[in-house]
Design an enzyme around this catalytic site. Structure first.
Site, PDB file in Angstrom:
ATOM      1  CB  SER A 176      -0.949  -0.038   1.197  1.00  0.00           C
ATOM      2  OG  SER A 176      -1.848   1.041   1.168  1.00  0.00           O
ATOM      3  CB  THR A 177       1.149   4.163   2.289  1.00  0.00           C
ATOM      4  OG1 THR A 177      -0.269   4.346   2.323  1.00  0.00           O
ATOM      5  CG2 THR A 177       1.828   5.513   2.276  1.00  0.00           C
ATOM      6  CG  HIS A 203      -4.148  -0.915  -0.817  1.00  0.00           C
ATOM      7  ND1 HIS A 203      -3.915  -0.955   0.545  1.00  0.00           N
ATOM      8  CD2 HIS A 203      -4.704  -2.103  -1.131  1.00  0.00           C
ATOM      9  CE1 HIS A 203      -4.337  -2.116   1.026  1.00  0.00           C
ATOM     10  NE2 HIS A 203      -4.799  -2.838   0.024  1.00  0.00           N
ATOM     11  CG  MET A 292      -2.397   3.533   7.283  1.00  0.00           C
ATOM     12  SD  MET A 292      -2.722   5.292   7.080  1.00  0.00           S
ATOM     13  CE  MET A 292      -1.074   5.958   7.178  1.00  0.00           C
ATOM     14  CG  ASP A 295      -5.712  -5.551   2.437  1.00  0.00           C
ATOM     15  OD1 ASP A 295      -6.419  -6.540   2.676  1.00  0.00           O
ATOM     16  OD2 ASP A 295      -5.385  -5.201   1.289  1.00  0.00           O
TER      17      ASP A 295
END
Length: 353
Positions: A176-177, A203, A292, A295
């Site tokens: 993600s991030t 993401h 973050m 998940d």
């Protein structure tokens, strides 16, 4: 940022129209305050040093000094969360947006433009959501983490034996991030002869998967492609889940599935990992990179319990130590590694007899 205080933002864009649109969008949220604007990279550097904002929105293509150079300088001297706001969703320009992520920016979203009035509310809501989340990220001077020996964790509640990894069939990655630059580090170091297909749930803002794929391909020996529903996986290929849908693995076949009601992260790393656990069991490898939230942790635990080898990125090299932390604390990760050590671990595992 002290609890209860407003989020202080500096907007950087050479377009007056874009600056005004972003200001209108952000100040529509009572918890966000635009404390400064800049029209080029040098002004951005000066404004960040002077105003010490909680977050910066950064354009890429600007006169005098572009956003790439500004991000690099800011992250080296006055680190602050940076959200790239780019009009380059397709074509050559999108690679520059991802170059900024490689230099320490956190995420990239589409820039609102006058022709987007029909979707302005959706785009504005997404920008506000990202600003609220990213402003809480604790960033440090952007220096690549040094390699250190693997951290092997206790077995924990694992009910199946660790796999004979030389018989692995697929590598599944969730991120993600901070994910794009971590993915470049991992995928870019894998040899063209890597014997397995790789599937990825990253993401990212809607519309940026083709650009991410193209950017990663510039630094990878493997073939990096957007996944296609119903396609069969091939060794030496990296398949990216689409935005707006989940990606699942059914044997050697890729399947798209609709998000579940209330699903927060789309595409879902949990969904991908669970499908890999069901269909490949101990013949799979799972990797959770920076990001973050949590998940992927539950899905990776299912993979580990099925006998798969599972790896989480360490805290020191994670842009945001959320997803990897959740995997570690849940007992889903059998190994924790700095991001730069993950490629060698993958190669070693797939080379075992």
């Amino acid at each position: 940022m002290p609890a209860g205080s407003r989020i202080r933002v500096v907007i950087v864009d050479d377009s007056l129209v874009a600056r005004e649109m972003l200001t209108q969008i952000l100040t529509s949220d009572p918890d966000i305050e635009v404390v400064g604007v800049a029209s080029d990279g040098q002004e951005a550097i000066d404004a960040v040093a002077r105003l010490k904002p909680d977050l910066v929105t950064m354009d890429i293509h600007m006169p005098k000094m572009d956003g790439i150079e500004a991000v690099e300088h800011i992250m080296a001297y006055t680190p602050v969360p940076i959200l790239v706001v780019s009009s380059s969703v397709h074509g050559e320009g999108v690679g520059r947006a991802f170059d900024a992520l490689g230099r320490g920016a956190l995420e990239v979203v589409k820039k609102p433009e006058p022709r987007d009035w029909a979707e302005l509310e959706r785009i504005g809501s997404e920008i506000i959501r990202r600003v609220r989340i990213l402003s809480r990220v604790r960033v440090i001077t952007h220096i690549r983490g040094k390699l250190r020996p693997p951290e092997h964790l206790p077995e924990g509640p694992v009910h199946a034996p660790m796999p004979h990894v030389g018989g692995s069939a697929v590598v599944a990655i969730g991120s993600s991030t901070g994910g794009p630059s971590a993915l470049m580090t991992v995928l870019g170091a894998l040899p063209g002869s890597f014997a397995l297909p790789v599937v990825v749930a990253q993401h990212i803002a809607d519309g940026f998967i083709p650009g991410l794929v193209a950017w990663l391909q510039t630094g990878c020996k493997l073939r990096v492609v957007p996944a296609e529903d119903g396609a069969r996986m091939e060794a030496g290929h990296v398949y990216f889940a689409p935005t707006g849908l989940n990606l699942e693995v059914d044997g050697a076949t890729l399947r798209f599935t609709a998000p579940e009601r209330g699903q927060l992260y789309i595409p879902s790393a949990d969904t991908l990992f669970r499908s890999v656990a069901r269909t490949h069991g101990r013949h799979a490898i799972g990797v959770i990179l920076t990001g973050m939230g949590a998940d992927g942790a539950a899905g990776m635990k299912m993979m580990r319990e099925a006998g798969a080898h599972t790896i989480a990125q360490d805290e020191e090299t994670s842009t945001v130590y959320g997803m990897p932390r959740a995997a570690k604390e849940m007992g889903a990760a059998s190994t924790v590694l700095p991001v730069g050590a993950i490629p060698a671990e993958l190669v070693a595992m797939t080379s075992e007899d």
